[in-house]
Scaffold this active site. Structure first.
Site, short mmCIF file in Angstrom:
data_model
loop_
_atom_site.label_atom_id
_atom_site.label_comp_id
_atom_site.label_asym_id
_atom_site.label_seq_id
_atom_site.Cartn_x
_atom_site.Cartn_y
_atom_site.Cartn_z
N ASP A 34 0.82 -1.22 0.00
CA ASP A 34 0.00 0.00 0.00
C ASP A 34 0.85 1.27 0.00
O ASP A 34 2.06 1.22 0.23
CB ASP A 34 -0.96 -0.01 1.20
CG ASP A 34 -0.36 -0.68 2.44
OD1 ASP A 34 0.87 -0.62 2.61
OD2 ASP A 34 -1.13 -1.26 3.23
N ASN A 56 -7.42 -3.19 14.14
CA ASN A 56 -8.82 -3.41 13.79
C ASN A 56 -9.00 -4.61 12.84
O ASN A 56 -10.08 -4.83 12.32
CB ASN A 56 -9.42 -2.15 13.17
CG ASN A 56 -8.74 -1.75 11.87
OD1 ASN A 56 -7.92 -2.50 11.33
ND2 ASN A 56 -9.08 -0.58 11.35
N HIS A 76 -7.36 -5.10 9.95
CA HIS A 76 -7.12 -4.88 8.51
C HIS A 76 -5.84 -5.59 8.06
O HIS A 76 -4.93 -5.84 8.85
CB HIS A 76 -7.09 -3.39 8.15
CG HIS A 76 -5.90 -2.61 8.62
ND1 HIS A 76 -5.97 -1.29 8.99
CD2 HIS A 76 -4.59 -2.95 8.74
CE1 HIS A 76 -4.78 -0.86 9.33
NE2 HIS A 76 -3.92 -1.84 9.19
N GLU A 94 -9.74 -2.06 5.14
CA GLU A 94 -10.31 -1.72 6.45
C GLU A 94 -11.63 -2.48 6.65
O GLU A 94 -12.32 -2.80 5.68
CB GLU A 94 -10.59 -0.21 6.49
CG GLU A 94 -9.36 0.67 6.36
CD GLU A 94 -8.60 0.86 7.68
OE1 GLU A 94 -8.47 -0.12 8.44
OE2 GLU A 94 -8.11 1.97 7.91
C1 F6R Z 1 1.31 -1.78 6.02
C2 F6R Z 1 0.03 -2.49 6.05
C3 F6R Z 1 -0.78 -2.56 7.31
C4 F6R Z 1 0.07 -2.90 8.56
C5 F6R Z 1 -0.80 -2.89 9.79
C6 F6R Z 1 -0.02 -3.15 11.05
O1 F6R Z 1 1.88 -1.87 4.75
O2 F6R Z 1 -0.39 -2.99 5.06
O3 F6R Z 1 -1.78 -3.53 7.16
O4 F6R Z 1 0.67 -4.15 8.38
O5 F6R Z 1 -1.45 -1.65 9.91
O6 F6R Z 1 0.84 -2.09 11.29
P1 F6R Z 1 1.90 -2.14 12.46
O7 F6R Z 1 2.89 -3.17 12.09
O8 F6R Z 1 2.51 -0.75 12.47
O9 F6R Z 1 1.16 -2.45 13.71
#
Ligand code: F6R
Length: 243
Positions: free
Chosen positions: A65, A134, A136, A141
């Site tokens: 992303d 959450n 995702h 989301e």
């Molecule tokens: C990032 C992504 C997100 C993260 C997720 C967890 O490229 O795709 O899905 O993997 O938000 O983020 P952290 O590791 O910061 O808790």
């Protein structure tokens, strides 16, 4: 879903680094799907420390992303994050790095280009994932419906808060939208390895692994994929098996 629990986040990172080295040695032209976020930072660090053991010259990468409106040179962009934590330190060729361009004028066309590029590379061989608090994955989301393919998404407030650190600690400075691989883009990877560390992830990890499939917890769809490894530290695994 194969779940492996390690004592600490450092132990998870060491295991991820070994897993990546083994996979790249086995298939030097592997196509990797890569995440950003806090969770994989340690894993990238460990991998960089062992870079003499493996060459990334034939490897192709596609990140999950990117924030809408941020070009590759923006300090808060995921492209810069990957440069800082991995790409600058290994011998991956710039031409082999696939990334969504958050600054693209036509984001729809950019998402379509990305899907074509992934397909053109033969699909993703190994997709690394983190998981949001959450539930995702990528920036898919929780919502009544999930997009199948790479798309533009409005980020939820909790996701903007979780990303504030790279924007001076102010969630309002985090872009409101992102481009993200879709659920089918992710689920078509031949192998998926999801990492989660810390007590803050325990509840969503439990729902992901043991709950019903629901679009309100996008990671729950990983239960239908035949080749998923979930690597956890003990705090992230704390709620498993005691529903
Ligand atoms: C990032 C992504 C997100 C993260 C997720 C967890 O490229 O795709 O899905 O993997 O938000 O983020 P952290 O590791 O910061 O808790």
């Amino acid at each position: 879903m194969r779940i492996e629990v390690f004592r600490t986040a450092e132990d998870v990172a060491a295991a991820v680094a070994e897993l990546l080295i083994t996979e790249v040695q086995r298939d030097p032209a592997i196509v990797l799907g890569l995440p950003t976020g806090r969770t994989p930072v340690l894993s990238y660090e460990r991998l960089v420390a062992k870079r003499h053991r493996v060459s990334f010259r034939q490897v192709r990468t596609f990140n999950l992303d990117e924030f809408v409106g941020l070009g590759a040179d923006h300090p808060g962009s995921y492209r810069r994050f990957m440069e800082r934590h991995l790409f600058a330190h290994v011998d991956v060729l710039p031409a082999h790095i696939g990334f969504l361009d958050g600054a693209a004028a036509d984001t729809q066309a950019e998402c379509e280009r990305y899907e074509r590029a992934i397909a053109g590379a033969g699909g993703i061989g190994l997709q690394l994932l983190g998981i949001g608090n959450n539930g995702h994955i990528g920036f898919n989301e929780p919502a009544p419906e999930l997009a199948a393919r790479t798309h533009r998404v409005v980020l939820l407030p909790e996701t903007r808060r979780a990303n504030a650190a790279d924007f001076g600690g102010d969630p309002d400075q985090v872009p409101r939208e992102a481009l993200s691989m879709g659920m089918a883009t992710i689920l078509h990877a031949r192998r998926i390895v999801l990492l989660a560390t810390g007590a803050g992830k325990a509840a969503c990890v439990q729902r992901m692994a043991e709950g019903s499939l629901t679009t309100m917890l996008p990671a729950s769809f990983l239960q239908v994929h035949p080749n998923v490894d979930v690597l956890l530290d003990e705090p992230a695994a704390a709620r498993l098996g005691r529903r």
